[in-house]
Motif scaffolding. Structure first.
Motif, PDB file in Angstrom:
ATOM      1  N   ARG A 247     -10.233 -48.000  -8.725  1.00 38.13           N
ATOM      2  CA  ARG A 247     -11.275 -48.642  -7.920  1.00 38.13           C
ATOM      3  C   ARG A 247     -10.881 -50.097  -7.680  1.00 38.13           C
ATOM      4  N   ALA A 248     -11.353 -50.613  -6.565  1.00 36.99           N
ATOM      5  CA  ALA A 248     -10.986 -51.978  -6.192  1.00 36.99           C
ATOM      6  C   ALA A 248     -11.489 -52.960  -7.245  1.00 36.99           C
ATOM      7  N   GLY A 249     -10.722 -53.991  -7.483  1.00 33.28           N
ATOM      8  CA  GLY A 249     -11.128 -55.014  -8.437  1.00 33.28           C
ATOM      9  C   GLY A 249      -9.926 -55.684  -9.059  1.00 33.28           C
ATOM     10  N   SER A 250     -10.213 -56.565  -9.995  1.00 34.37           N
ATOM     11  CA  SER A 250      -9.154 -57.291 -10.702  1.00 34.37           C
ATOM     12  C   SER A 250      -9.308 -57.081 -12.197  1.00 34.37           C
TER      13      SER A 250
ATOM     14  N   ARG B 153     -12.619 -57.331 -16.810  1.00 36.92           N
ATOM     15  CA  ARG B 153     -12.471 -56.499 -15.623  1.00 36.92           C
ATOM     16  C   ARG B 153     -13.552 -56.864 -14.606  1.00 36.92           C
ATOM     17  N   PHE B 154     -13.110 -57.116 -13.379  1.00 39.44           N
ATOM     18  CA  PHE B 154     -14.016 -57.484 -12.295  1.00 39.44           C
ATOM     19  C   PHE B 154     -14.070 -56.342 -11.282  1.00 39.44           C
ATOM     20  N   THR B 155     -15.277 -56.052 -10.801  1.00 40.14           N
ATOM     21  CA  THR B 155     -15.428 -54.984  -9.817  1.00 40.14           C
ATOM     22  C   THR B 155     -15.044 -55.441  -8.409  1.00 40.14           C
TER      23      THR B 155
ATOM     24  N   GLU C 217      -2.366 -62.268 -17.481  1.00 37.62           N
ATOM     25  CA  GLU C 217      -1.756 -61.231 -16.650  1.00 37.62           C
ATOM     26  C   GLU C 217      -2.867 -60.629 -15.787  1.00 37.62           C
ATOM     27  N   ILE C 218      -2.780 -60.871 -14.474  1.00 40.75           N
ATOM     28  CA  ILE C 218      -3.836 -60.444 -13.562  1.00 40.75           C
ATOM     29  C   ILE C 218      -3.319 -59.323 -12.671  1.00 40.75           C
ATOM     30  N   ASN C 219      -3.993 -58.169 -12.737  1.00 36.76           N
ATOM     31  CA  ASN C 219      -3.659 -57.023 -11.887  1.00 36.76           C
ATOM     32  C   ASN C 219      -4.802 -56.777 -10.916  1.00 36.76           C
TER      33      ASN C 219
END
Length: 298
Positions: A43-46, A86-88, A113-115
């Motif tokens: 799902r989209a997010g970071s 975790r961000f939505t 570390e940002i994905n």
């Protein structure tokens, strides 16, 4: 481990099929109500992994996110000198920089570390995961049909679907995160389960060559004899891998914890289905064929 008395797997299979049907119904209800807790992969997010020199609590980080304006729909998972946020929604560059600056005020040595996964990428990963499972099942059907026969293939696939679905059900009930690591675990479980099932099927086929099947009871005896011959092998193999997966779950790193947990429960379901689901289902299909032949002869 000695089994002096031959276990009648065919006749007791109805009880295990009842259990499996109940678990499947529970799984369908849970998936309908709760769905799956998809990770950032699907799902989209970071997803932000932070390495720290000291442990931070959720109460220390929450005000920072509120100050920046990115606290809505956020999941914070603190750990030992680590933290996952975790961000939505996908974080923009400004929010990235603000988050790093604020966290480094609490721990100057913090590294990040940002994905990030956008909407289209999330959908594509979800489709590819489904394709991977479906293609593996199709490949197994083709291989088993050629190597054995179509009845063995159907019984094997029923067993694999049973195992995969129950693992997914457990993750749905306990709201465990489903990501690419989980898909890897499901494919690994499918591979292990089919290997265990094929070993039993191979013994059935071997005994079938020398058997004189005149009645339905002869077929029952053949299946029971074959499963009993391979029972200790199946239990010992499953137990050995189960112990390894269990200790990997208990003492392994956070990054492989869900993989290990999926393997632990998948190994249990895999051993169970190979013995109590696959072989009795092959008997059911084979007995239908024999009954038809008897009906035509009479």
């Amino acid at each position: 481990m000695n089994f002096k008395k031959e276990i009648d797997f065919v006749h007791i299979s109805k009880y295990y099929y009842t259990i499996s049907i109940i678990l499947t119904i529970v799984g369908i209800i849970c998936l309908s109500i709760f769905g799956l807790n998809f990770g950032v992969d699907f799902r989209a997010g970071s997803n932000v992994d932070i390495s720290l020199s000291k442990s931070l609590t959720q109460s220390e980080v929450q005000p920072i996110l509120k100050k920046i304006g990115i606290d809505e729909g956020t999941s914070i998972t603190p750990g030992d000198k680590r933290m996952n946020i975790r961000f939505t929604e996908v974080l923009n560059e400004e929010h990235d920089n603000q988050l790093k600056a604020e966290i480094q005020k609490l721990d100057s040595t913090a590294s990040f570390e940002i994905n990030t996964v956008d909407t289209e990428m999330a959908k594509e990963l979800g489709r590819n995961a489904i394709y991977a499972v479906l293609l593996s099942c199709i490949g197994i059907i083709i291989y088993v049909s050629i190597r054995f026969e179509w009845r063995f293939a159907l019984a094997a696939i029923l067993s694999l679907i049973h195992d995969a679905f129950l693992v997914i059900t457990v993750f749905s009930i306990f709201r465990l995160e489903v990501d690419l690591i989980f898909i890897t675990a499901v494919l690994t479980i499918i591979g292990y389960s089919i290997n265990d099932t094929i070993v039993i099927f191979d013994r059935i086929r071997e005994n079938l060559r020398f058997a004189k099947l005149k009645t339905n009871e002869d077929l029952v005896h053949l299946v029971n004899k074959s499963v009993n011959q391979m029972l200790k092998r199946s239990i010992y193999t499953a137990l050995t891998v189960f112990i390894a997966a269990l200790f990997l779950y208990l003492f392994g790193g956070q990054s492989i914890k869900m993989f290990s947990f999926a393997m632990v429960i998948g190994l249990v379901f895999g051993a169970y289905s190979s013995i109590f689901i696959a072989s009795p289902f092959w008997f059911f299909l084979k007995s239908k064929e024999k009954n038809k032949k008897v009906g035509k002869t009479s």
